[in-house]
Design a protein around this motif. Structure first.
Motif, PDB file in Angstrom:
ATOM      1  N   PHE A 249      12.866  26.743 128.414  1.00  0.00           N
ATOM      2  CA  PHE A 249      13.441  28.082 128.326  1.00  0.00           C
ATOM      3  C   PHE A 249      12.387  29.133 128.006  1.00  0.00           C
ATOM      4  N   LYS A 250      11.410  28.807 127.206  1.00  0.00           N
ATOM      5  CA  LYS A 250      10.330  29.782 126.953  1.00  0.00           C
ATOM      6  C   LYS A 250       9.568  30.077 128.232  1.00  0.00           C
ATOM      7  N   ASP A 251       9.335  29.040 129.052  1.00  0.00           N
ATOM      8  CA  ASP A 251       8.681  29.261 130.341  1.00  0.00           C
ATOM      9  C   ASP A 251       9.551  30.167 131.221  1.00  0.00           C
ATOM     10  N   TYR A 252      10.854  29.899 131.238  1.00  0.00           N
ATOM     11  CA  TYR A 252      11.799  30.718 132.013  1.00  0.00           C
ATOM     12  C   TYR A 252      11.788  32.161 131.526  1.00  0.00           C
ATOM     13  N   SER A 253      11.772  32.366 130.220  1.00  0.00           N
ATOM     14  CA  SER A 253      11.814  33.723 129.673  1.00  0.00           C
ATOM     15  C   SER A 253      10.548  34.501 130.004  1.00  0.00           C
ATOM     16  N   ILE A 254       9.427  33.815 130.122  1.00  0.00           N
ATOM     17  CA  ILE A 254       8.176  34.474 130.529  1.00  0.00           C
ATOM     18  C   ILE A 254       8.247  34.870 132.000  1.00  0.00           C
ATOM     19  N   ARG A 255       8.692  33.932 132.828  1.00  0.00           N
ATOM     20  CA  ARG A 255       8.732  34.191 134.275  1.00  0.00           C
ATOM     21  C   ARG A 255       9.717  35.301 134.624  1.00  0.00           C
ATOM     22  N   TYR A 256      10.818  35.402 133.878  1.00  0.00           N
ATOM     23  CA  TYR A 256      11.835  36.417 134.171  1.00  0.00           C
ATOM     24  C   TYR A 256      11.749  37.615 133.222  1.00  0.00           C
ATOM     25  N   ARG A 257      10.696  37.671 132.431  1.00  0.00           N
ATOM     26  CA  ARG A 257      10.419  38.813 131.548  1.00  0.00           C
ATOM     27  C   ARG A 257      11.618  39.158 130.662  1.00  0.00           C
ATOM     28  N   ILE A 258      12.138  38.153 130.016  1.00  0.00           N
ATOM     29  CA  ILE A 258      13.297  38.339 129.144  1.00  0.00           C
ATOM     30  C   ILE A 258      12.849  38.920 127.809  1.00  0.00           C
ATOM     31  N   ASP A 259      13.621  39.844 127.285  1.00  0.00           N
ATOM     32  CA  ASP A 259      13.346  40.454 125.985  1.00  0.00           C
ATOM     33  C   ASP A 259      13.620  39.420 124.892  1.00  0.00           C
ATOM     34  N   THR A 260      12.575  38.929 124.266  1.00  0.00           N
ATOM     35  CA  THR A 260      12.727  37.864 123.269  1.00  0.00           C
ATOM     36  C   THR A 260      13.124  38.393 121.895  1.00  0.00           C
ATOM     37  N   THR A 261      13.323  39.702 121.779  1.00  0.00           N
ATOM     38  CA  THR A 261      13.822  40.254 120.514  1.00  0.00           C
ATOM     39  C   THR A 261      15.327  40.545 120.596  1.00  0.00           C
ATOM     40  N   GLU A 262      15.898  40.421 121.796  1.00  0.00           N
ATOM     41  CA  GLU A 262      17.312  40.721 121.991  1.00  0.00           C
ATOM     42  C   GLU A 262      18.177  39.695 121.259  1.00  0.00           C
ATOM     43  N   VAL A 263      19.215  40.159 120.590  1.00  0.00           N
ATOM     44  CA  VAL A 263      19.958  39.323 119.642  1.00  0.00           C
ATOM     45  C   VAL A 263      21.117  38.566 120.275  1.00  0.00           C
ATOM     46  N   VAL A 264      21.967  39.254 121.034  1.00  0.00           N
ATOM     47  CA  VAL A 264      23.247  38.666 121.440  1.00  0.00           C
ATOM     48  C   VAL A 264      23.068  37.454 122.340  1.00  0.00           C
ATOM     49  N   TYR A 265      22.053  37.466 123.214  1.00  0.00           N
ATOM     50  CA  TYR A 265      21.895  36.377 124.166  1.00  0.00           C
ATOM     51  C   TYR A 265      20.667  35.510 123.877  1.00  0.00           C
TER      52      TYR A 265
ATOM     53  N   LYS B 143      18.329  35.519 121.216  1.00  0.00           N
ATOM     54  CA  LYS B 143      18.208  34.998 119.848  1.00  0.00           C
ATOM     55  C   LYS B 143      19.344  34.036 119.509  1.00  0.00           C
ATOM     56  N   SER B 144      20.528  34.312 120.024  1.00  0.00           N
ATOM     57  CA  SER B 144      21.644  33.411 119.746  1.00  0.00           C
ATOM     58  C   SER B 144      21.411  32.046 120.393  1.00  0.00           C
ATOM     59  N   LEU B 145      20.816  32.035 121.601  1.00  0.00           N
ATOM     60  CA  LEU B 145      20.509  30.760 122.247  1.00  0.00           C
ATOM     61  C   LEU B 145      19.427  30.015 121.475  1.00  0.00           C
ATOM     62  N   GLU B 146      18.429  30.759 121.028  1.00  0.00           N
ATOM     63  CA  GLU B 146      17.374  30.126 120.231  1.00  0.00           C
ATOM     64  C   GLU B 146      17.973  29.442 119.005  1.00  0.00           C
ATOM     65  N   THR B 147      18.824  30.154 118.287  1.00  0.00           N
ATOM     66  CA  THR B 147      19.443  29.586 117.090  1.00  0.00           C
ATOM     67  C   THR B 147      20.286  28.367 117.439  1.00  0.00           C
ATOM     68  N   GLU B 148      21.086  28.489 118.496  1.00  0.00           N
ATOM     69  CA  GLU B 148      21.989  27.395 118.849  1.00  0.00           C
ATOM     70  C   GLU B 148      21.241  26.148 119.277  1.00  0.00           C
ATOM     71  N   LEU B 149      20.212  26.299 120.101  1.00  0.00           N
ATOM     72  CA  LEU B 149      19.466  25.127 120.564  1.00  0.00           C
ATOM     73  C   LEU B 149      18.620  24.513 119.458  1.00  0.00           C
ATOM     74  N   LEU B 150      18.050  25.344 118.604  1.00  0.00           N
ATOM     75  CA  LEU B 150      17.230  24.799 117.522  1.00  0.00           C
ATOM     76  C   LEU B 150      18.064  24.048 116.492  1.00  0.00           C
ATOM     77  N   GLU B 151      19.346  24.421 116.358  1.00  0.00           N
ATOM     78  CA  GLU B 151      20.219  23.748 115.390  1.00  0.00           C
ATOM     79  C   GLU B 151      21.051  22.641 116.022  1.00  0.00           C
ATOM     80  N   LEU B 152      20.926  22.452 117.337  1.00  0.00           N
ATOM     81  CA  LEU B 152      21.800  21.531 118.063  1.00  0.00           C
ATOM     82  C   LEU B 152      21.489  20.069 117.741  1.00  0.00           C
ATOM     83  N   SER B 153      22.522  19.327 117.372  1.00  0.00           N
ATOM     84  CA  SER B 153      22.389  17.874 117.266  1.00  0.00           C
ATOM     85  C   SER B 153      22.503  17.286 118.665  1.00  0.00           C
ATOM     86  N   ALA B 154      21.928  16.099 118.859  1.00  0.00           N
ATOM     87  CA  ALA B 154      21.988  15.463 120.177  1.00  0.00           C
ATOM     88  C   ALA B 154      23.430  15.287 120.622  1.00  0.00           C
ATOM     89  N   LEU B 155      23.701  15.623 121.883  1.00  0.00           N
ATOM     90  CA  LEU B 155      25.018  15.449 122.480  1.00  0.00           C
ATOM     91  C   LEU B 155      24.952  14.329 123.510  1.00  0.00           C
TER      92      LEU B 155
END
Length: 394
Positions: free
Chosen positions: A66-82, A84-96
């Motif tokens: 996802f970090k590679d994707y965010s660089i290629r698509y120039r995503i704002d990495t300070t944006e909260v709703v989408y 930052k929320s994904l960062e929090t969710e994936l970093l806290e995710l237990s294996a499914l």
């Protein structure tokens, strides 16, 4: 053309290097559940592989793909709703548990993608008819559509990011603990170049996992437990530690639920803790009594998986019934965008997920107000005010 091909080659080499350095052969093997699905294209099979890598190790997925994707698509990495929320969710995710490939779901998805191609359309037209056509028996189902990207990794990253989708419904489908199977269909599209349709269901058994992941997956599967008895129930929410309203020896929240007109609703306000979210007057006792207050932008992940903030139409359906008293509304107050608290003891306000279209550039949503005379009305409320949340089962 040569320069473009060179860029593609460099990108591919970097991507392959990233795969080799960050992901083990064992992880890739676990995720690659569609590798023998000869009825799918390689790109369709890879969509399932990347979904399962995200489910297996969210933190690693975010820090690599996802970090590679965010660089290629120039995503704002300070944006909260989408972002930052994904960062929090994936970093806290237990294996499914990994999703299995399902041939019937794949036929369903392929037909949906082909229909959109042939009719130059987008959306989910006929999805339930397609589920019935292919005999898919499931107690929970969902569909994602991706547009404009052709590579499997970009499809998955786009849907996880879910930019502009307030409900984060695509992300919720991919990371749901309830789904066990998926089908994927990809086609070209007259307007958007490419379309991928992903259909989800729980019609297959969970796949086994190596012991190192199995305990995490079992824990994740039990994060949301809904126990019912007739038209009453209790939802146990173990998603994250709570600093109040905890059971001795545990951290779970328990919410009363009621069944009205065939649908399950929360019968009390949610208390899913987040940064900058508080109880009335920042008072812990008020938080314990009435739940927490959220600006609209903070509501995107407060409802448990399989539940959502009701639309205005859904609220109307229950408020017009003779059972609305079962929702146990409280006069819990509200908070303005200027952090002014008011009306506790006289009224309470609750979000709907329905945005009011038109007007000025500011965003307003319909909200439910429980009045002092115990009637309910709909009001227009600015998204920066802080109100309470009830959840309805999907």
């Amino acid at each position: 053309m040569i320069r473009f091909a060179l860029i593609q080659l460099i990108s591919l080499l970097t991507f392959s290097s990233l795969m080799g350095q960050q992901w083990t052969n064992s992880e890739i093997e676990i995720a690659n559940t569609a590798k023998n699905a000869t009825y799918m294209t390689q790109e369709e099979r890879d969509v399932i592989k990347y979904i399962n890598l995200a489910r297996l190790n969210g933190e690693k997925f975010f820090n690599t793909f996802f970090k590679d994707y965010s660089i290629r698509y120039r995503i704002d990495t300070t944006e909260v709703v989408y972002y930052k929320s994904l960062e929090t969710e994936l970093l806290e995710l237990s294996a499914l548990y990994p999703l299995q490939v399902c041939e019937q779901l794949t036929k369903c998805a392929k037909e949906g993608a082909l229909w959109q191609k042939n009719n130059n359309e987008i959306g989910h037209e006929g999805v339930w008819e397609r589920f019935d056509k292919y005999g898919i028996e499931t107690s929970k189902s969902g569909e994602n559509c991706s547009y404009g990207v052709s590579s499997a990794i970009d499809v998955v990253c786009q849907l996880l990011h879910d930019d502009g989708v307030r409900s984060l419904g695509h992300r919720k489908n991919i990371l749901s603990v309830e789904y066990t199977a998926v089908g994927v269909g990809g086609e070209t599209h007259p307007s958007y170049k490419y379309v991928f349709v992903l259909d989800f269901a729980n019609n297959l058994e969970k796949l086994s996992l190596p012991q190192e992941y199995a305990s995490q997956a079992k824990k994740a599967s039990s994060k949301i437990i809904h126990e019912t008895n007739g038209n009453e129930g209790v939802l146990i929410d173990n998603r994250k530690p709570m600093t109040f309203d905890t059971e001795e020896g545990g951290v779970s929240h328990r919410y009363k639920t009621v069944k009205i007109n065939g649908s399950w609703w929360f019968a009390q306000n949610i208390s899913f803790e987040k940064t900058f979210v508080s109880g009335y007057n920042d008072d812990k006792k008020n938080a314990e009594t009435y739940g927490l207050m959220y600006r609209y932008s903070e509501t995107f992940d407060v409802c448990p998986d399989g539940w959502h903030i009701p639309t205005k139409a859904e609220w109307e359906g229950v408020l017009n019934s003779n059972q609305k008293n079962l929702l146990n509304f409280t006069k819990c107050g509200e908070r303005s965008c200027h952090s002014v608290y008011s009306n506790i003891g006289s009224s309470g306000k609750y979000w709907t997920s329905t945005k009011i279209e038109g007007g000025d550039k500011s965003s307003y949503y319909w909200t439910v107000k429980y009045n002092s005379n115990e009637t309910t009305t709909f009001e227009r409320t600015w998204e920066h005010d802080a109100l309470y949340v009830r959840c309805k089962q999907d």
